[in-house]
Motif scaffolding. Structure first.
Motif: not given
Length: 182
Positions: A23-27, A54-55, A60-61, A137-142
């Motif tokens: 699915s689409e990434p959360p960020f 990001n917004w 969307h999420r 970095a946090c967004a990429n990890r998530l």
């Protein structure tokens, strides 16, 4: 035995990715190096785009009615909320988060406002991206955790070059002008 012989099984094969994994990434997905290059070469304008994307992902999420473009344009007032939502999602998924949303937001706001300083001190404002790097970095990890098959957006390509080449040239000329000024 199931009543419908054509129904999909209720189990998942371990070596195949689930539907949710694709699915689409959360960020917003962007590599740290591309974030740096694009932020510097666009004199910080890419950071507005970064907030917008990001917004948009958050809207969307969360199925909310927020206005991503407006929040990106006035990012000085909404950067903490963006960082805090990324941190909250990290806590939801992993139980805790090392992301210091408040400190990073204050740092980004202060660094962004440094463009008002006299020459050559305004150059410090170009370092505002540094406060986005831990957030990204946090967004990429998530993103990798939730959607491992998503596109990483790691290379400068296509329309990006229309910002990098003229922006980089302008930046170089401005830097030389600063060095050569009496």
């Amino acid at each position: 035995m199931s009543a419908n012989p054509y129904a999909s099984p209720d189990f998942q094969v371990a070596d195949l990715p689930s539907r949710q994994a694709s699915s689409e990434p959360p960020f917003f997905a962007v590599s740290l190096s591309k974030l740096v290059v694009m932020s510097v070469c666009t004199l910080g304008l890419y950071e507005i785009y970064w907030f917008y994307r990001n917004w948009r992902c958050i809207r969307h999420r969360e199925q909310s009615n927020i206005a991503p473009a407006l929040r990106a344009l006035v990012a000085l007032f909404y950067c903490y909320q963006c960082f805090a939502r990324i941190r909250a999602y990290d806590i939801e998924k992993n139980g805790s988060s090392p992301l210091a949303a408040g400190s990073l937001a204050v740092g980004w706001i202060v660094a962004t406002l440094l463009w008002k300083l006299p020459d050559p001190y305004w150059w410090l404002s170009l370092l505002a991206f540094a406060f986005l790097l831990p957030v990204q970095a946090c967004a990429n990890r998530l993103n990798a955790q939730v959607s491992p098959l998503h596109k990483r957006n790691a290379s400068v390509r296509g329309w990006d070059w229309l910002a990098v080449i003229p922006g980089g040239a302008l930046l170089l000329l401005a830097f030389l002008g600063t060095l050569l000024a009496p």
